[in-house]
Design a protein around this motif. Structure first.
Motif, mmCIF file in Angstrom:
data_model
loop_
_atom_site.group_PDB
_atom_site.id
_atom_site.type_symbol
_atom_site.label_atom_id
_atom_site.label_comp_id
_atom_site.label_asym_id
_atom_site.label_seq_id
_atom_site.Cartn_x
_atom_site.Cartn_y
_atom_site.Cartn_z
ATOM 1 N N ALA A 108 0.840 -1.209 0.000
ATOM 2 C CA ALA A 108 0.000 0.000 0.000
ATOM 3 C C ALA A 108 0.869 1.251 0.000
ATOM 4 O O ALA A 108 0.585 2.223 -0.708
ATOM 5 C CB ALA A 108 -0.941 -0.001 1.198
ATOM 6 N N ASN A 109 1.952 1.214 0.770
ATOM 7 C CA ASN A 109 2.831 2.389 0.820
ATOM 8 C C ASN A 109 3.446 2.699 -0.531
ATOM 9 O O ASN A 109 3.687 3.851 -0.856
ATOM 10 C CB ASN A 109 3.942 2.193 1.854
ATOM 11 N N ARG A 110 3.700 1.640 -1.296
ATOM 12 C CA ARG A 110 4.270 1.883 -2.626
ATOM 13 C C ARG A 110 3.271 2.601 -3.520
ATOM 14 O O ARG A 110 3.618 3.155 -4.549
ATOM 15 C CB ARG A 110 4.719 0.567 -3.260
ATOM 16 N N GLU A 111 2.011 2.576 -3.124
ATOM 17 C CA GLU A 111 0.990 3.297 -3.887
ATOM 18 C C GLU A 111 0.570 4.566 -3.154
ATOM 19 O O GLU A 111 -0.507 5.106 -3.398
ATOM 20 C CB GLU A 111 -0.231 2.403 -4.085
ATOM 21 N N GLY A 112 1.379 4.983 -2.204
ATOM 22 C CA GLY A 112 1.038 6.198 -1.470
ATOM 23 C C GLY A 112 0.277 5.932 -0.178
ATOM 24 O O GLY A 112 -0.352 6.832 0.374
ATOM 25 N N GLY A 113 0.308 4.695 0.309
ATOM 26 C CA GLY A 113 -0.310 4.396 1.600
ATOM 27 C C GLY A 113 -1.750 3.927 1.503
ATOM 28 O O GLY A 113 -2.420 3.748 2.506
ATOM 29 N N HIS A 114 -2.228 3.708 0.296
ATOM 30 C CA HIS A 114 -3.620 3.293 0.139
ATOM 31 C C HIS A 114 -3.754 2.452 -1.114
ATOM 32 O O HIS A 114 -2.791 2.336 -1.891
ATOM 33 C CB HIS A 114 -4.522 4.517 0.034
ATOM 34 N N GLY A 115 -4.906 1.899 -1.345
ATOM 35 C CA GLY A 115 -5.094 1.138 -2.574
ATOM 36 C C GLY A 115 -6.189 0.100 -2.454
ATOM 37 O O GLY A 115 -6.687 -0.188 -1.351
ATOM 38 N N VAL A 116 -6.563 -0.436 -3.608
ATOM 39 C CA VAL A 116 -7.514 -1.546 -3.646
ATOM 40 C C VAL A 116 -6.721 -2.768 -4.095
ATOM 41 O O VAL A 116 -6.172 -2.779 -5.193
ATOM 42 C CB VAL A 116 -8.644 -1.275 -4.664
ATOM 43 N N PHE A 117 -6.650 -3.756 -3.243
ATOM 44 C CA PHE A 117 -5.869 -4.950 -3.581
ATOM 45 C C PHE A 117 -6.772 -6.169 -3.637
ATOM 46 O O PHE A 117 -7.549 -6.407 -2.718
ATOM 47 C CB PHE A 117 -4.761 -5.188 -2.542
ATOM 48 N N MET A 118 -6.634 -6.907 -4.704
ATOM 49 C CA MET A 118 -7.363 -8.164 -4.795
ATOM 50 C C MET A 118 -6.552 -9.233 -4.088
ATOM 51 O O MET A 118 -5.394 -9.456 -4.428
ATOM 52 C CB MET A 118 -7.574 -8.524 -6.260
ATOM 53 N N GLU A 119 -7.157 -9.865 -3.082
ATOM 54 C CA GLU A 119 -6.436 -10.897 -2.342
ATOM 55 C C GLU A 119 -6.878 -12.307 -2.727
ATOM 56 O O GLU A 119 -6.185 -13.277 -2.438
ATOM 57 C CB GLU A 119 -6.645 -10.689 -0.830
ATOM 58 N N TYR A 120 -8.039 -12.380 -3.338
ATOM 59 C CA TYR A 120 -8.544 -13.702 -3.704
ATOM 60 C C TYR A 120 -9.612 -13.536 -4.763
ATOM 61 O O TYR A 120 -10.406 -12.600 -4.712
ATOM 62 C CB TYR A 120 -9.146 -14.373 -2.459
ATOM 63 N N ALA A 121 -9.625 -14.422 -5.717
ATOM 64 C CA ALA A 121 -10.688 -14.429 -6.717
ATOM 65 C C ALA A 121 -10.788 -15.867 -7.189
ATOM 66 O O ALA A 121 -9.833 -16.396 -7.759
ATOM 67 C CB ALA A 121 -10.348 -13.496 -7.873
#
Lengths: 293, 468
Positions: free
Chosen positions: B292-305
């Motif tokens: 998240a920090n690499r994106e500025g401390g936030h983000g939408v991450f897919m953890e499972y699909a």
């Protein structure tokens, strides 16, 4: 050019020839975006999809040109393929190929008064995503990081005069931004919201590289400005009244049939891709305007 | 004054849900999972969506005096009593466990003799929290607030409000005992103009007492609207720092992604040092933070699909048809009423009919600055399975007497160095710290210096008679 070695002259000629046609700039920018997206921003874009899409557009164009006896030119279908690759998401190579065939096919079949009606990439994109659940438009795949680069490249084209239809791009962006800001002010939203909404890779690609296609925009400048405003207004409505994030892309296909009408009200010479030839004397480069019928 | 709560969240327990994963799972032996309890201040929401139909289930992690509890959620349509259901907290926990990032392990064979080793697994457990109540009605008309619906379901008293303008709504809420942060007024106004209604819930103490138990159960709401979104803006008004939100979507067609934010995939399939087995929670938290920090401390991450019919390895069993039905998957019985249950001939255990359900787990870290807009979603046709999966490879540590052994040891040491670098890169941990942890754990250490053969170049063998 006395004093300049022959081979250097040749090189200059080549470079000028390269940049003489706006399509070359587009091809360079779009390919760089694909490379950037694939290697740096981890788009889920397998290379064979790119190859398949490029192959199918080139193949369709070659086949159709042969059929109507015209000289094959790879540049336009290549741009269509690159735009498709950037905006269409699919897990199936078959659909990638189908998109290319549809896009280019539409150029030859859906015509009116010597001009094709639909922007080929836009046509392929929308028809595919409407017909198949396995293909979709992914407006959110660009983070905010590449947006600035994209904006610069788009503006770069305008500033250097490589984009012949910059009036469409700018009108579209300005009207769309005005609508977003107007909405935010009406809702009492913080202005970070419209700023965020403008930071959309799909929107910028659309504005700089899709709607600006000289072949499917109105011939006269006034007509083009009007057209861009209509697309922006319709795209905005689709996005916020019908909650479809790909509103602006849908708006283009819906309004495309208006272009012949606008051309009728605002007649002007028709755009031709610049014709130039490489000769020992350098490049002869001219944009030919054909008078309207 | 009641605490103003916007999106319910849950820190509710996870029982050991998983039945033993099959020992020969193709994707490695399941070891542990990183469930949502690792993340403080997190909310859990399940979204079932097909066409314009949505069923949202919101887990509740409210801890404190029930009389203090209240929540206000913007909803796209008026909601009637039949559209609200009190759900089972275990359901979301099961969904969380099923979709959690997972740790798997493999064991190297003895390079000298081909031998198989077998495996064990672990599970995780957790604890629950308490909750709260109360409702009252007020004369709203003069304030431009309309009480569209008023009903009780389970331990909740629920009002559906529509309002003409934000001042009136705010005054009404204040008068009714809700503490509304002043900054929320503009946001409320924006929702009103977008024709959103407000779902306001409090705890009915009597009902709560009857029902007993510590915690508040999740609320499920079914509605029909083209808006496929989650309102997060009210929740960011007063929040300090960032918040975590887990969205589990269940669809027919495939993956769900956000349209107005970039959905990224969480780094996966990484090989890590063995000590992570005991530190998987810390690892995952720091890895998520680093991503998240690499994106500025936030983000939408897919953890499972994943297709809901199976998993490999399983962090928990796929949800049963009954559980899915309870979560609101309304298409389960579509067009298969009269069909006999097909049984494939050589199934290990009788499989229930394949369900047409695809689950996506999105882990969102957001704050008001980076996420000014509500989350908007879209169902894609993408059914490619993805899981957050982390791998431990145990070196063979038994007796090895053969020429291949040295090469094997060397290769294992190289591998371990690589694992340390991977871990450092993923979590931003110092490599010295990682080496120290490896030593301290006494597991998965490097092979000690083994007698290295004198370096031999190819030309050393050409003239063996020559003096060296």
């Amino acid at each position: 050019m006395a004093g300049i070695p022959q081979y250097m002259q040749g090189r200059g000629v080549f470079l000028r020839a390269l940049l003489a046609d706006p399509r070359h700039y587009q091809i360079i920018v779009l390919s760089s975006l694909i490379l950037l997206g694939t290697f740096h921003f981890a788009f889920q874009l397998p290379w064979w999809h790119v190859v398949a899409c490029v192959g199918s557009t080139l193949g369709t164009q070659a086949f159709a040109d042969r059929l109507i006896g015209r000289k094959f030119d790879a540049r336009s279908p290549l741009i269509s393929a690159l735009s498709l690759t950037l905006l269409l998401r699919t897990g199936s190579v078959t659909l990638s190929i189908a998109a290319g065939v549809l896009a280019i096919g539409s150029k030859y079949i859906l015509r009116w008064r010597g001009k094709h009606i639909f922007n080929p990439a836009n046509f392929g994109l929308v028809i595919l995503s409407l017909l198949f659940t396995g293909a979709w438009i992914s407006p959110g795949q660009w983070g905010t990081a590449p947006i600035f680069a994209l904006f610069l490249l788009g503006m770069g084209g305008i500033v250097t005069g490589k984009a012949k239809r910059w009036d469409v791009s700018l009108t579209l962006l300005v009207s769309y931004a005005a609508l977003l800001f107007g909405r935010a002010i009406w809702l009492g939203d913080p202005l970070t919201i419209p700023v965020h909404q403008l930071q959309s890779g799909a929107l910028l690609i659309f504005a700089f590289f899709m709607i600006s296609d000289p072949k499917t925009t109105p011939d006269a400048r006034l007509g083009r400005v009007l057209y861009a405003m209509i697309v922006a207004a319709l795209g905005f409505s689709i996005q916020f009244a019908f909650y479809n994030a790909a509103g602006i892309i849908l708006a283009l296909i819906i309004t495309a049939p208006l272009v012949p009408l606008i051309d009728r009200f605002f007649p002007s010479g028709r755009y031709q891709w610049p014709k130039f030839s490489l000769s020992p004397n350098g490049v002869s480069n001219e944009t030919v305007q054909i008078p309207a019928e | 004054m009641k605490q103003f709560k916007y999106l319910l969240s849950s820190t509710i327990a996870i029982a050991a849900l998983a039945t033993a994963p099959s020992a020969s799972a193709f994707c490695g032996f399941y070891v542990a999972k990183a469930d949502t309890e690792l993340f403080n201040q997190s909310s859990k929401v399940a979204l079932v969506r097909d066409g314009d139909r949505t069923v949202i289930t919101m887990a509740n992690d409210y801890i404190g005096d029930p009389t203090e509890f209240a929540m206000v959620i913007p909803v796209p349509t008026v909601i009637t009593k039949e559209q609200v259901h009190i759900s089972d907290p275990a359901l979301l926990d099961h969904l969380d466990a099923y979709t959690a990032p997972r740790l798997v392990e493999y064991f190297d064979e003895n390079p000298c003799e081909r031998r198989y080793r077998k495996e064990m697994m672990m599970r995780s457990m957790s604890a629950g929290g308490p909750q709260a109540p109360v409702a009252m009605m007020e004369d709203a008309e003069s304030l431009g607030v309309t009480i569209e619906e008023s009903f009780s379901v389970g331990e909740y008293d629920i009002l559906i409000l529509s309002a003409e303008e934000s001042d009136g709504l705010q005054i009404w809420l204040e008068k009714s005992g809700y503490k509304v942060p002043p900054k929320a007024r503009k946001t409320l106004g924006s929702y009103i103009k977008q024709d959103m209604k407000f779902f306001v819930a409090k705890v009915n103490l009597e009902e709560k007492a009857k029902q007993g138990g510590e915690m508040l159960r999740p609320i499920a709401v079914a509605y029909e609207s083209p808006k496929f979104m989650l309102p997060i803006r009210l929740g960011t008004v007063n929040a300090k720092g960032s918040q975590d939100l887990f969205v589990y979507t269940l669809t027919k067609n495939g993956k769900v992604e956000t349209t107005n934010y970039r959905t990224q995939i969480i780094p996966s399939d990484k090989e890590l040092p063995i000590f992570i087995k005991d530190d998987f929670g810390d690892f995952y938290k720091d890895m998520y933070k680093t991503a998240a920090n690499r994106e500025g401390g936030h983000g939408v991450f897919m953890e499972y699909a994943w297709d809901m019919n199976w998993c490999d390895p399983c962090a928990a069993d796929p949800l049963s048809n009954d559980q899915l039905q309870e979560l609101g998957v309304f298409w389960l019985n579509e067009g298969r009423d009269d069909q006999p249950m097909p049984m494939r001939p050589k199934m290990r255990r009788p499989m229930p009919m394949a369900k047409n359900v695809y689950v996506t787990r999105l882990h969102v870290r957001y704050d008001a600055q980076s996420f000014p807009e509500d989350l908007k979603f879209k169902t894609t046709g993408d059914k490619k399975n993805f899981q957050g999966r982390y791998i431990l490879r145990h070196a063979y540590e038994g007796q090895m007497d053969c020429p291949e052994a040295d090469a094997y040891r060397k290769q294992v040491n190289q591998r371990k160095n690589k694992e340390i670098n991977t871990l450092a890169n993923l979590t931003n941990w110092e490599t010295s710290y990682i080496r120290q942890k490896i030593k301290a754990s006494g597991k998965g250490g490097f092979f000690s210096e083994f007698p290295e053969k004198p370096k031999s170049d190819w030309w050393n063998n050409i003239w063996p008679g020559d003096q060296k």
